[in-house]
Design an enzyme around this catalytic site. Structure first.
Site, PDB file in Angstrom:
ATOM      1  CD  GLU A  55      40.569  33.649  44.106  1.00  0.00           C
ATOM      2  OE1 GLU A  55      39.621  33.831  43.660  1.00  0.00           O
ATOM      3  OE2 GLU A  55      41.602  32.667  44.230  1.00  0.00           O
TER       4      GLU A  55
ATOM      5  CD  GLU B 251      43.784  35.112  40.068  1.00  0.00           C
ATOM      6  OE1 GLU B 251      43.719  34.508  41.087  1.00  0.00           O
ATOM      7  OE2 GLU B 251      43.724  36.272  39.905  1.00  0.00           O
TER       8      GLU B 251
ATOM      9  CB  ALA C 145      46.771  28.154  42.306  1.00  0.00           C
TER      10      ALA C 145
ATOM     11  N   GLY D 116      45.046  32.708  44.439  1.00  0.00           N
ATOM     12  CA  GLY D 116      44.346  31.954  45.482  1.00  0.00           C
ATOM     13  C   GLY D 116      44.679  32.378  46.948  1.00  0.00           C
TER      14      GLY D 116
END
Length: 259
Positions: free
Chosen positions: A117, A137, A68, A114
């Site tokens: 994901e 993260e 991200a 992300g």
């Protein structure tokens, strides 16, 4: 007039939609604008009868999606962070996960945070030999927020998922295949052709049956107590579809079905 994608390249050919995250200078990082645009693209493809499958990849040879845009996180309050997680999960990740047409992630490089994901939300993952994957993260003092803590254990098991999440370290494509995170590992030049080959096999099968299979598998994973009942209902419903009648007729007539 159709809006031209800003952050993506979109091409449709031979029943397949090729979606490419096109921010190579940012390693194809996700932000709210990118996610919003992807939501709009998926909505259009869902109702497009010319599209029977999707290949999702990243521009360039370095990254699928390298996470991200961390700059967006700096000023977020807890309430804003919750809303960011909710919208990303419901409007993009869950939409991919439940998409009624096959979606294959072609992981051409880094798939981190992300980005991983996003890949895990797809139905199938094919990785380049050079791909690296991880959920880093915890290095930022947070945890995955787009379904990573839920989907990774489903794919690799609780122990390996917790190891990846708690160390934040990357794994290479070979390890990802060994642990079931990806379906196949191929040379970079063969990445898209390998995805196309998988989709071509699916295009020879019943589109309605594939959509039902996606739905019942997902329900069984998300709500195990409902999985068998959903399967029985979907199995019975299939007997009333044109694809069932064509499939049985083709089998009895010893020919290929025309789905």
């Amino acid at each position: 007039m159709k809006k031209t994608p800003t952050y993506f390249l979109l091409e449709i050919k031979h029943k397949t939609a090729y979606i490419t995250v096109n921010r190579p200078d940012k390693l194809n990082a996700l932000n709210t604008s990118v996610l919003k645009e992807l939501t709009e693209i998926l909505a259009g493809l869902k109702t497009n009868d010319d599209v029977r499958g999707i290949i999702l990849t990243g521009a360039g040879d370095k990254a699928f999606v390298a996470g991200a845009d961390i700059k967006e996180f700096q000023e977020l309050s807890p309430d804003e962070a919750w809303q960011l997680s909710k919208s990303g999960q419901e409007e993009v990740m869950d939409e991919l996960y439940t998409f009624p047409k096959p979606v294959i992630a072609a992981i051409n490089g880094f798939a981190l945070g992300g980005g991983l994901e996003l890949a895990m939300a797809c139905h199938i993952r094919v990785a380049s030999e050079l791909a690296k994957m991880g959920l880093p993260e915890v290095s930022l003092g947070i945890i995955p927020g787009y379904g990573g803590t839920q989907r990774l254990p489903q794919l690799v098991g609780r122990g390996k998922a917790l190891e990846m999440i708690m160390t934040g370290e990357m794994i290479d494509a070979a390890d990802a295949w060994q642990w079931g995170l990806v379906n196949y590992v191929v040379p970079s030049a063969e990445l898209i052709p390998a995805c196309e080959k998988l989709l071509e096999k699916m295009y020879q099968r019943s589109q309605t049956a594939i959509a039902a299979a996606i739905r019942t598998v997902n329900i069984g994973l998300m709500e195990p107590e409902k999985g068998y009942e959903e399967e029985m209902d979907a199995f019975a419903d299939a007997f009333d579809t044109p694809d069932f009648k064509e499939g049985v007729a083709a089998f009895l007539e010893k020919r290929k079905p025309n789905f």
